[in-house]
Design a protein around this motif. Structure first.
Motif, PDB file in Angstrom:
ATOM      1  N   LEU A   1       0.839  -1.199   0.000  1.00 35.73           N
ATOM      2  CA  LEU A   1       0.000   0.000   0.000  1.00 35.73           C
ATOM      3  C   LEU A   1       0.872   1.245   0.000  1.00 35.73           C
ATOM      4  O   LEU A   1       1.824   1.338   0.768  1.00 35.73           O
ATOM      5  CB  LEU A   1      -0.892   0.045   1.253  1.00 35.73           C
ATOM      6  CG  LEU A   1      -1.912  -1.059   1.492  1.00 35.73           C
ATOM      7  CD1 LEU A   1      -2.792  -0.690   2.687  1.00 35.73           C
ATOM      8  CD2 LEU A   1      -2.776  -1.312   0.273  1.00 35.73           C
ATOM      9  N   ASP A   2       0.583   2.193  -0.856  1.00 36.90           N
ATOM     10  CA  ASP A   2       1.051   3.569  -0.925  1.00 36.90           C
ATOM     11  C   ASP A   2       2.542   3.811  -1.086  1.00 36.90           C
ATOM     12  O   ASP A   2       2.954   4.956  -1.248  1.00 36.90           O
ATOM     13  CB  ASP A   2       0.452   4.420   0.217  1.00 36.90           C
ATOM     14  CG  ASP A   2       1.143   4.263   1.575  1.00 36.90           C
ATOM     15  OD1 ASP A   2       0.583   3.586   2.433  1.00 36.90           O
ATOM     16  OD2 ASP A   2       2.244   4.826   1.758  1.00 36.90           O
ATOM     17  N   ARG A   3       3.351   2.782  -1.035  1.00 33.27           N
ATOM     18  CA  ARG A   3       4.770   2.931  -1.331  1.00 33.27           C
ATOM     19  C   ARG A   3       5.235   1.671  -2.068  1.00 33.27           C
ATOM     20  O   ARG A   3       4.678   0.591  -1.877  1.00 33.27           O
ATOM     21  CB  ARG A   3       5.612   3.112  -0.056  1.00 33.27           C
ATOM     22  CG  ARG A   3       5.316   4.423   0.662  1.00 33.27           C
ATOM     23  CD  ARG A   3       6.264   4.694   1.829  1.00 33.27           C
ATOM     24  NE  ARG A   3       5.850   5.898   2.554  1.00 33.27           N
ATOM     25  CZ  ARG A   3       6.481   6.394   3.622  1.00 33.27           C
ATOM     26  NH1 ARG A   3       7.549   5.769   4.107  1.00 33.27           N
ATOM     27  NH2 ARG A   3       6.046   7.483   4.225  1.00 33.27           N
ATOM     28  N   GLY A   4       6.298   1.811  -2.874  1.00 31.30           N
ATOM     29  CA  GLY A   4       6.824   0.681  -3.618  1.00 31.30           C
ATOM     30  C   GLY A   4       8.090   0.133  -2.975  1.00 31.30           C
ATOM     31  O   GLY A   4       8.606   0.707  -2.003  1.00 31.30           O
TER      32      GLY A   4
ATOM     33  N   SER B   1      10.015   5.249  -1.275  1.00 33.38           N
ATOM     34  CA  SER B   1       9.726   5.460  -2.706  1.00 33.38           C
ATOM     35  C   SER B   1       9.109   6.840  -2.970  1.00 33.38           C
ATOM     36  O   SER B   1       9.482   7.497  -3.949  1.00 33.38           O
ATOM     37  CB  SER B   1       8.811   4.349  -3.233  1.00 33.38           C
ATOM     38  OG  SER B   1       7.517   4.447  -2.686  1.00 33.38           O
ATOM     39  N   PRO B   2       8.209   7.365  -2.110  1.00 33.06           N
ATOM     40  CA  PRO B   2       7.676   8.701  -2.415  1.00 33.06           C
ATOM     41  C   PRO B   2       8.747   9.785  -2.370  1.00 33.06           C
ATOM     42  O   PRO B   2       8.716  10.715  -3.176  1.00 33.06           O
ATOM     43  CB  PRO B   2       6.597   8.932  -1.352  1.00 33.06           C
ATOM     44  CG  PRO B   2       6.808   7.904  -0.313  1.00 33.06           C
ATOM     45  CD  PRO B   2       7.483   6.758  -0.970  1.00 33.06           C
ATOM     46  N   ALA B   3       9.705   9.670  -1.460  1.00 31.81           N
ATOM     47  CA  ALA B   3      10.753  10.702  -1.393  1.00 31.81           C
ATOM     48  C   ALA B   3      11.600  10.660  -2.663  1.00 31.81           C
ATOM     49  O   ALA B   3      11.883  11.698  -3.274  1.00 31.81           O
ATOM     50  CB  ALA B   3      11.627  10.494  -0.161  1.00 31.81           C
TER      51      ALA B   3
HETATM   52  C1  GZL Z   1       2.776   8.486  -0.141  1.00 34.25           C
HETATM   53  C2  GZL Z   1       2.805   8.130   1.332  1.00 34.25           C
HETATM   54  C3  GZL Z   1       3.364   9.267   2.140  1.00 34.25           C
HETATM   55  C4  GZL Z   1       2.425  10.458   2.300  1.00 34.25           C
HETATM   56  C5  GZL Z   1       2.877  11.006   3.610  1.00 34.25           C
HETATM   57  O1  GZL Z   1       2.197   7.465  -0.897  1.00 34.25           O
HETATM   58  O2  GZL Z   1       3.601   6.977   1.525  1.00 34.25           O
HETATM   59  O3  GZL Z   1       3.641   8.805   3.460  1.00 34.25           O
HETATM   60  O4  GZL Z   1       2.522  11.404   1.254  1.00 34.25           O
HETATM   61  C6  GZL Z   1       3.078   9.730   4.416  1.00 34.25           C
HETATM   62  O5  GZL Z   1       1.977  11.884   4.239  1.00 34.25           O
HETATM   63  O6  GZL Z   1       3.944   9.923   5.480  1.00 34.25           O
END
Ligand code: GZL
Length: 323
Positions: A115-118, A166-168
């Motif tokens: 979820l939300d990161r790779g 991954s988002p950074a």
């Molecule tokens: C992005 C997510 C990030 C959000 C932040 O998909 O992983 O992590 O942008 C959170 O708010 O800390």
């Protein structure tokens, strides 16, 4: 004749069972969720939305908060494997270091959904990944700033997300792509604020000090809204006006960035939905009940919001969504 009837009956029961099992969805399934922590308003919303979705579907969700430490996530995943859960959700705090534990999950025949990161790992170690296009998010932010400043010189300071996440990595790449064609824009300082409000404020204070009070800083680009809200406070403490002396552009679209827009203190945000669990559970339902293998990458929408987009209404709408 009798054989044909028997075969037809068996086929009918089979279809009924499979449709029944598919229709039954995930009710009664035990699913482990290794969550990063609660570092930001967005993360808190993702957690509450996931718990609400699980409740609605009758899933027995085993939740583990890792306090932003990978070793805690790995421990939690091993615990889920030992429990023999039906599936595992992971929001991976950083992109590396997952092969060993995800291989253990694969060997235990437990599907994993990111979820939300790779992650940087062989794709057969997870069933699917539900996340936004994080490079696009950064690019949209960069392109907005280019359009906003026109041909005036604009020195940008950047608040990066968690190092190695991954988002950074992706949002930095995307923003640089977005401003690449504008010779009048330059990133003059860039440092991680670890996606938190407090660290974002602290790092912005350092940027302002290092830049003689900040008169030559035209904009701050933050990889999430929480760091942007921290930076806004630092800019005000330095006697400058966020949103005008220093433009503020970030990502997530949490309620507090819309409150800042209403106050004239923020200029743009790129929306990230906190509902990654919906698509994740749908993929798991089809996989566990009907053997359907999902797309490897399920990409969620990204949308730019500015003060022209009814920020008070957006604040009110999001306030009830678990942030
Ligand atoms: C992005 C997510 C990030 C959000 C932040 O998909 O992983 O992590 O942008 C959170 O708010 O800390």
């Amino acid at each position: 004749m009798k054989i044909i009837k028997t075969l037809a009956l068996a086929a009918g029961i089979g279809a009924l069972l499979s449709s029944a099992s598919y229709a039954e969805g995930l009710s009664g399934k035990v699913i482990g969720f290794s969550q990063i922590g609660s570092e930001s308003g967005w993360r808190a919303a993702e957690t509450s939305v996931t718990k609400a979705e699980a409740e609605k579907l009758g899933i027995d969700l085993k939740f583990a908060d890792a306090q932003q430490k990978q070793e805690n996530q790995i421990k939690a995943i091993r615990g889920f494997i030992a429990q023999g859960v039906d599936a595992i959700l992971v929001a991976p705090v950083v992109a590396t270091g997952w092969e060993e534990v995800l291989t253990e999950a694969k060997e235990a025949n437990i599907p994993v959904v990111l979820l939300d990161r790779g992650i940087d790992a062989p794709e057969d170690l997870y069933l699917t990944s539900v996340a936004s296009d994080q490079v696009k998010e950064g690019r949209v932010a960069g392109e907005w700033l280019v359009a906003e400043v026109g041909d005036r010189q604009c020195n940008v300071v950047e608040l990066q997300g968690t190092v190695g996440s991954s988002p950074a990595i992706n949002r930095k790449q995307g923003f640089e792509e977005g401003i690449a064609g504008a010779a009048n824009l330059a990133i003059i300082r860039s440092q991680t604020g670890d996606f938190t409000r407090s660290k974002g404020k602290e790092v912005m204070e350092g940027f302002l000090k290092a830049e003689g009070g900040g008169a030559n800083i035209c904009a701050v680009y933050a990889h999430n809204d929480d760091m942007a809200v921290g930076a806004i406070q630092a800019i005000k403490d330095a006697g400058l006006k966020p949103g005008s002396d220093i433009l503020v552009v970030s990502i997530d679209a949490v309620p507090d960035i819309f409150a800042a827009m209403v106050a004239g203190e923020a200029n743009a945000t790129v929306e990230l939905t906190p509902n990654m669990a919906g698509p994740a559970f749908a993929a798991l339902d089809a996989y566990l009940n009907a053997g359907t293998v999902p797309e490897k990458f399920i990409i969620t929408e990204s949308k730019l919001y500015t003060p022209a987009d009814d920020p008070q209404g957006e604040y009110d709408r999001r306030k009830g969504l678990g942030y």
